[in-house]
Motif scaffolding. Structure first.
Motif, PDB file in Angstrom:
ATOM      1  N   GLY A  64      35.602  41.695  31.484  1.00 24.72           N
ATOM      2  CA  GLY A  64      35.512  42.799  32.409  1.00 24.72           C
ATOM      3  C   GLY A  64      34.013  42.825  33.044  1.00 24.72           C
TER       4      GLY A  64
ATOM      5  N   GLY B 161      40.262  43.629  33.460  1.00 20.18           N
ATOM      6  CA  GLY B 161      39.070  42.554  33.599  1.00 20.18           C
ATOM      7  C   GLY B 161      39.738  41.419  34.435  1.00 20.18           C
TER       8      GLY B 161
ATOM      9  N   LYS C  38      37.757  41.461  39.254  1.00 19.18           N
ATOM     10  CA  LYS C  38      38.301  42.386  38.205  1.00 19.18           C
ATOM     11  C   LYS C  38      39.388  43.233  38.550  1.00 19.18           C
ATOM     12  CE  LYS C  38      34.512  40.538  36.829  1.00 19.18           C
ATOM     13  NZ  LYS C  38      33.313  41.113  36.809  1.00 19.18           N
TER      14      LYS C  38
END
Lengths: 541, 541
Positions: free
Chosen positions: A139, A493, A529
């Motif tokens: 992330g 993420g 992400k």
């Protein structure tokens, strides 16, 4: 009603802690179980290329936050290069390429965060919001997408308890507050969030909100998203504030679009949280249950009768076996005999913890939880041992890495009727992919309709450690698909982005992409992400 | 695990019920309090213009649902013309213009709903999803926006309990099921949703989800959105399904974008709900508390100690006074004396209701709730009287309309520390606008951090009844702004759309609009509802 408390901020170097130590019998056990060789992998420092942040952009950012708060030195940049996944840790040891931000920018307040984002949009610089840096799903990986440079937007200076409303039990906290510091500030008012995930020692309030975190006491206090009464989001197009009441029917609950948005739709700068009085009494206790099916039936019964302990954690037979093995020697033998004498042949460890204002309240709640259950007690010592070691996972992982182990965790959740099927599917996928390995599992978050599953995997690191884990992770993710969620509390993420569409559908991805277009029209926010093909979420799809 | 149960469907004419009766002393009391004159307003039937649905569109819709399920007769259309707000009821009596749909379309299943929406998008026909027709905020008003025609999409044939998972306690229900029918089907499995709003007798499962409904037992069972495990949404661009686990961190919880979307983003066709065992024992009891401040402090304490009764309902002094006055004669006198003797000078009625599997469980929970409180008991008879009359509000309103009253309800919610300020502000706004009137208020939904406020307003209808109420409503909405939410459980519809932007910000409106553009690119879905300037939400802003 409002109390403003500010603390001095000293940015921590997050990477200097000593790894935990493993006792020799634990190392010996691990070698027997995984074929781990007695070799230490040589560690070499990762490559850190020079900063590619253009001078014009740097000067513009300095104009916002002050010259001392735009850092381009090697240590600052390396300190915000990625999170704490197994692959992140390998990369920090020189295995695989490490993405390093071109600069670290430290704004002082929510207004400066908006101004930084505007500046980055103007200068086409990607922004990775950075809190505690504890993401285990990529992330906070410093991806730049199609931008010329990428900064880590470190929120460490947003560290204020903004206000406390003791009547409503609502506290406004800034995003950069590490959890222990947030709790220290709240403790001055006799309050707590009750949010205690394994990442507690490092993770921040903003990170919890951005990733829909769940703490070890979620059965009692709720998931972090359940605590969020209001939120303040900085975006390149301005600030967005939400939350005027505990509950509302004024259209969709848009707080839930911000919570879990992982820095892709904006940067959470403040959250208003439901808080509770700090418990004066905590009691932890361990029990044994015979077998996984009986163990999950017990937890399900507690959840559906709504008498869960605040901490409720059931280990499967494998995880319990490892705990027994690591207890070592005589203790293990005596414990096994004790359990056999009570008909527990496949012990599953159940840790329960109750919090309360008084001992009497804790006793009452404990009685409600245990009513009608026939559990084999293992005592408070074992319960307290779990409590004291509950943040050790990350440190132990560092130690395991030192001796050549592949060690990682992954987690999911599903409804009760599919829980065992899901556990078996993930276990088998991991064993198929890794060969000789240890796969442990526990339930640590229970709901009326289902529960989470948290897996820990241990194997000997192969000659291609990155490839080894990628294959195993993909196999586990495929096993989850259709049976449960790709993540119960680790978030999406980079690592889970390829699996999001299967879970929320192409329309789900399209809606997220459209929201991103509104809030981040040039696509500077956390490229790569959350949104599948997120690098392409700049309005060109 | 799955049980499929289908029932015969007979579309109900929703408007033929006889209004409730008002006892003569109640009418006398109302005349004294509001200056209501002894005149009956003449009722004339509303105008129903001819259907403007083009033959091509009608034929295309008939191809989807079958010729018998596209209705253009006057009674079918009039039966789906608007909801149950005071202004809706006036319009049905010929006061003000009534928007009547050009046709009523009754699809048989979720697939047909998608096909109907596609067809409407192709033929540029607006669609108003229609369940129980109980909206009190204009949520089902047959607005056509810029379309040539508008249909009511009646979901009455989507009336199946699709599946029951008794282990996970999850049931999949179709959107058109009226609440009593849903409960009857679930009762065959020993289960219930526990969702009992005042609209219970008519409202549907899909409507509850689309409006973020809250039932009278929300303290025990949660708001409807808390029950939604999964959702199936039909849109003109296809179907969107969400919900694979009880909890997840796979990005923002998009279920919360669908729940509360009021037919503007799509049509909810099925929901997976958390269900509970039907309680074998219910106990309702009434108490008196002296004064509003003390009353709300009691409810707050129960919420923050997490020992609320499943039903928790506190009336203010005015609402309690009305109840006392309407009890009539000797009973009122005796009760007042009883209360005075116990120090209760400004009585607030507190109704508490507990549900449980056994009498012992209910006793235990009752003990937990009442521990440490010194409430003046009014007995189970009064509690049961509330329970038996709890769905009477709408019928009494019809009776009040008959005798020339202006009668309406509105509601909001806020945090505890602002609750009294908000109540006072709304009361004063209503009294200022209406002059001689009765304003009653109760708390019926309590949370750890705050509570709802529900107002009932009674006045003499003026010569311009529509204008009279619009002024009062606008004054109340202005009073709410900044202090609480524009709606705690009635939703936005047409009536609250002008106030949404103040609550969720221009970015909130922009995000909703962008989601609508993805899911409803030509803007056929429920024009004029939810999104401010919703008629312009067709991609032209």
């Amino acid at each position: 009603m409002c109390n403003t408390v500010a603390v001095e901020h000293t940015p921590r170097d997050r990477w200097t802690e000593a790894p935990g130590q493993l006792p020799p019998h634990a190392v010996a056990w691990l070698r027997r179980r995984t074929g781990l060789a007695d070799v230490r992998t040589p560690v070499r420092p990762p490559d850190v290329p020079g900063s590619e942040l253009a001078d014009t952009a740097r000067i513009a950012l300095e104009a916002v936050v002050g010259p001392g708060h735009v850092r381009v030195d090697r240590d600052s940049r390396l300190g915000r290069a990625g999170g704490l996944s197994y692959l992140d840790l390998l990369r920090r040891r020189g295995v695989g390429g490490l993405a390093v931000p071109d600069a670290v920018v430290l704004p002082a307040d929510p207004e400066q965060v908006v101004a930084v984002l505007r500046t980055c949009a103007e200068h086409d610089v990607a922004v990775v919001p950075f809190g505690g840096g504890t993401s285990v799903v990529g992330g906070v990986t410093a991806l730049r997408g199609d931008k010329a440079a990428v900064i880590a937007l470190d929120l460490a200076r947003l560290d204020r308890l903004v206000s406390v409303d003791p009547v409503s039990r609502v506290a406004v906290l800034q995003a950069g507050l590490p959890a222990p510091e947030a709790d220290r500030l709240l403790a001055a008012h006799g309050l707590t969030t009750g949010h205690v995930p394994q990442s507690y020692e490092r993770a921040t309030i903003g990170g919890f909100a951005a990733t829909r975190s769940a703490g070890q006491a979620s059965s009692g206090y709720g998931r972090f998203e359940d605590l969020v009464e209001g939120v303040r989001l900085a975006t390149p197009v301005g600030e967005w504030r939400l939350g005027v009441a505990p509950a509302s029917a004024a259209g969709p609950d848009l707080r839930h679009l911000v919570v879990g948005s992982e820095g892709v739709l904006g940067v959470i700068t403040e959250v208003a949280l439901r808080v509770r009085p700090r418990p004066a009494v905590e009691r932890y206790e361990a029990f044994a249950v015979s077998g996984w099916e009986r163990g999950t039936a017990v937890v399900r019964r507690l959840a559906q009768r709504r008498v869960l302990a605040d901490v409720t954690r059931l280990s499967d037979v494998d995880e319990t076996g490892v705990a027994l093995a690591l207890a070592g020697g005589l203790r293990t033998t005596a414990l096994k005999a004790y359990l056999r004498a009570r008909g527990v042949t496949d012990p599953c460890l159940l840790v329960l913890g109750w919090h309360g204002a008084t001992a009497a309240e804790v006793r009452r709640r404990r009685r409600e939880t245990l009513r009608g259950l026939r559990l084999v007690p293992l005592g408070r010592v074992v319960g307290e041992a779990w409590r004291h070691g509950r943040f050790n996972g990350p440190r132990q992982r560092d130690a395991l890495l030192e001796i050549g182990a592949c060690v990682e965790t992954l987690e999911t959740a599903t409804h009760w009727s599919r829980l065992s099927e899901l556990r078996t599917a993930v276990r088998e996928a991991l064993v198929d992919a890794l060969g000789e390995c240890v796969v442990m599992c526990h339930v640590s978050h229970a709901y009326e309709t289902g529960a989470s599953l948290y897996f820990t995997v241990l194997a000997a690191r192969s000659a291609d450690p990155v490839g080894q884990w990628q294959v195993a992770k993909a196999a586990a993710a495929e096993a989850v698909a259709g049976l449960g969620t790709i993540s119960h509390h680790h978030a999406v993420g980079v690592d889970h982005a390829p699996y999001l569409e299967a879970e929320v559908g192409p329309l789900g991805v399209a809606v997220l992409t459209s929201a991103k277009r509104v809030l981040d029209p040039t696509g500077v926010l956390n490229p790569g992400k959350l949104i599948p093909g997120g690098l392409a979420s700049r309005g060109d799809r």
